[in-house]
Scaffold this motif. Structure first.
Motif, PDB file in Angstrom:
ATOM      1  N   LEU A   1     -72.745  50.060 -53.215  1.00  0.00           N
ATOM      2  CA  LEU A   1     -72.289  50.159 -51.834  1.00  0.00           C
ATOM      3  C   LEU A   1     -72.723  51.469 -51.190  1.00  0.00           C
ATOM      4  O   LEU A   1     -73.140  51.500 -50.032  1.00  0.00           O
ATOM      5  CB  LEU A   1     -70.765  50.021 -51.797  1.00  0.00           C
ATOM      6  CG  LEU A   1     -70.093  50.212 -50.439  1.00  0.00           C
ATOM      7  CD1 LEU A   1     -70.543  49.146 -49.447  1.00  0.00           C
ATOM      8  CD2 LEU A   1     -68.567  50.195 -50.594  1.00  0.00           C
TER       9      LEU A   1
ATOM     10  N   HIS B   1     -76.149  51.511 -49.592  1.00  0.00           N
ATOM     11  CA  HIS B   1     -76.266  50.857 -48.293  1.00  0.00           C
ATOM     12  C   HIS B   1     -75.675  51.723 -47.186  1.00  0.00           C
ATOM     13  O   HIS B   1     -76.277  51.883 -46.122  1.00  0.00           O
ATOM     14  CB  HIS B   1     -75.590  49.486 -48.333  1.00  0.00           C
ATOM     15  CG  HIS B   1     -76.451  48.428 -48.936  1.00  0.00           C
ATOM     16  ND1 HIS B   1     -76.257  47.093 -48.713  1.00  0.00           N
ATOM     17  CD2 HIS B   1     -77.523  48.513 -49.760  1.00  0.00           C
ATOM     18  CE1 HIS B   1     -77.169  46.395 -49.364  1.00  0.00           C
ATOM     19  NE2 HIS B   1     -77.939  47.246 -50.023  1.00  0.00           N
TER      20      HIS B   1
ATOM     21  N   LEU C   1     -69.761  47.718 -43.345  1.00  0.00           N
ATOM     22  CA  LEU C   1     -70.689  48.843 -43.468  1.00  0.00           C
ATOM     23  C   LEU C   1     -70.709  49.661 -42.180  1.00  0.00           C
ATOM     24  O   LEU C   1     -70.716  50.897 -42.220  1.00  0.00           O
ATOM     25  CB  LEU C   1     -72.086  48.332 -43.791  1.00  0.00           C
ATOM     26  CG  LEU C   1     -72.263  47.603 -45.125  1.00  0.00           C
ATOM     27  CD1 LEU C   1     -73.677  47.017 -45.223  1.00  0.00           C
ATOM     28  CD2 LEU C   1     -71.997  48.533 -46.301  1.00  0.00           C
TER      29      LEU C   1
ATOM     30  N   SER D   1     -78.409  39.451 -52.715  1.00  0.00           N
ATOM     31  CA  SER D   1     -77.841  40.761 -52.401  1.00  0.00           C
ATOM     32  C   SER D   1     -77.316  41.427 -53.667  1.00  0.00           C
ATOM     33  O   SER D   1     -76.847  40.747 -54.588  1.00  0.00           O
ATOM     34  CB  SER D   1     -76.700  40.606 -51.392  1.00  0.00           C
ATOM     35  OG  SER D   1     -77.185  40.176 -50.143  1.00  0.00           O
TER      36      SER D   1
ATOM     37  N   VAL E   1     -72.660  45.964 -54.005  1.00  0.00           N
ATOM     38  CA  VAL E   1     -72.376  46.218 -52.588  1.00  0.00           C
ATOM     39  C   VAL E   1     -71.061  45.544 -52.187  1.00  0.00           C
ATOM     40  O   VAL E   1     -70.345  46.025 -51.305  1.00  0.00           O
ATOM     41  CB  VAL E   1     -73.540  45.722 -51.713  1.00  0.00           C
ATOM     42  CG1 VAL E   1     -73.191  45.808 -50.238  1.00  0.00           C
ATOM     43  CG2 VAL E   1     -74.791  46.545 -51.997  1.00  0.00           C
ATOM     44  N   THR E   2     -70.720  44.460 -52.846  1.00  0.00           N
ATOM     45  CA  THR E   2     -69.480  43.749 -52.524  1.00  0.00           C
ATOM     46  C   THR E   2     -68.322  44.140 -53.435  1.00  0.00           C
ATOM     47  O   THR E   2     -67.167  43.903 -53.078  1.00  0.00           O
ATOM     48  CB  THR E   2     -69.686  42.231 -52.629  1.00  0.00           C
ATOM     49  OG1 THR E   2     -69.909  41.854 -53.995  1.00  0.00           O
ATOM     50  CG2 THR E   2     -70.857  41.775 -51.788  1.00  0.00           C
TER      51      THR E   2
END
Length: 240
Positions: A50, A53, A82, A152, A156-157
C-alpha cells in the motif's frame, strides 16, 4: 488546474483515456497514473504494498509546481481510499478530492477484501462482480475491460492504512455516486455502516449522482469528465 487521476483495481492510467479530453478541453492539466505493479500483466508485484501506491501518488502531487496552485486528486473505487491518504499526507497541496464510486480510507484498517492468488488479485468473473456494477457495459466493453485488466498487488488491499493528520478533514470532497445513489450513501452513513463513517468527520462533502455501473470512465466518460470539471471549478473558486 492540475488533476491527478488514480485508477482503481486492475486498471492503469489508460483507463482515463476517454475522460481526459473533457478535462483538458476545460483547460486542466491531467496526470493519469499507472501505479506500481500495474505497468503490465507481467510486472513483478511480489513486493508492492500500500505504501508504494500512496508514495507514488504523493510524488505526482509534489511534482506539480507550487506556483501552479493546489491539485485536484481523483480516485476511482479503491483509489478513493488512496486519494484520502494523499490528502492526509499533503493537506496543503490538495485542493479537493473526488471519489468515484469509492469511500475514504479508515486509519488502521485495510482498504478492502478481495480474492487473491499468489499475492495478486485477478479481475473476478462477471458473475462475481454482478450486473449492478457492470451496468451500461455491453459485451464489447466488457471484453475490452477484461483484455486491459491487470492483476493488482494483494498487499495494496491488505496492508493497514496509516493516517496522521486531522487536517485531512478540512480537504473538501466530491463523491460521485454511480452504482449507488447519493441517498443510498447518506442512508449508510446515518445508519452507522462502518465503511462510510469517515464521511462524518469531513467538513465539506458534496454528493453527485451519476447513474450507471461501477466504471463510469468506460460507461459514461463524458458525464464523468463534466462532474470532475464541476469539482475542479469549486476548488478553483474556493482558492479565490
Amino acid at each position: 488546474m492540475h488533476i491527478v487521476l488514480i485508477p482503481g483495481l486492475w486498471l492503469d492510467g489508460s483507463s482515463w483515456d476517454r475522460v481526459i479530453p473533457v478535462l483538458e478541453q476545460a483547460g486542466h492539466t491531467t496526470h493519469p497514473l499507472t501505479l506500481p505493479g500495474l505497468e503490465s500483466k507481467d510486472a513483478d508485484r511480489s513486493t508492492i504494498g500500500l505504501r508504494d501506491h500512496i508514495d507514488a501518488i504523493v510524488a505526482a502531487v509534489d511534482a506539480v509546481p507550487e506556483d501552479d496552485g493546489q491539485v485536484l486528486v481523483v480516485g476511482h473505487s479503491l483509489g478513493a481510499g488512496l486519494a484520502y491518504a494523499v490528502a492526509d499526507a499533503r493537506p496543503d497541496r490538495v485542493a479537493r478530492t473526488v471519489y468515484v464510486g469509492g469511500f475514504p480510507a479508515v486509519d488502521g484498517e485495510p482498504l478492502g477484501s478481495f480474492a487473491a492468488e499468489n499475492g495478486e488479485i485477478p479481475l473476478p468473473s462477471w458473475e462475481d462482480l454482478g450486473e449492478d456494477d457492470l451496468k451500461d457495459l455491453d459485451d464489447a466493453a466488457r471484453a475490452d475491460f477484461r483484455a486491459r485488466a491487470i492483476p493488482s498487488p494483494e498487499r495494496v488491499t491488505t496492508d493497514p492504512v496509516r493516517l496522521t493528520s486531522d487536517r485531512r478533514y478540512d480537504v473538501p470532497v466530491t463523491v460521485i455516486c454511480p452504482e449507488f445513489t447519493a441517498a443510498d450513501l447518506r442512508e449508510w452513513i446515518d445508519g452507522g455502516a462502518p465503511p462510510v463513517q469517515e464521511f462524518t468527520r469531513l467538513r465539506d462533502v458534496e454528493y453527485v449522482d451519476l447513474p450507471t455501473g461501477h466504471w463510469p470512465q468506460f460507461s459514461r466518460p463524458e458525464d464523468l469528465g463534466r462532474a470532475i470539471n464541476d469539482a475542479a471549478a469549486k476548488a478553483t473558486q474556493a482558492a479565490g
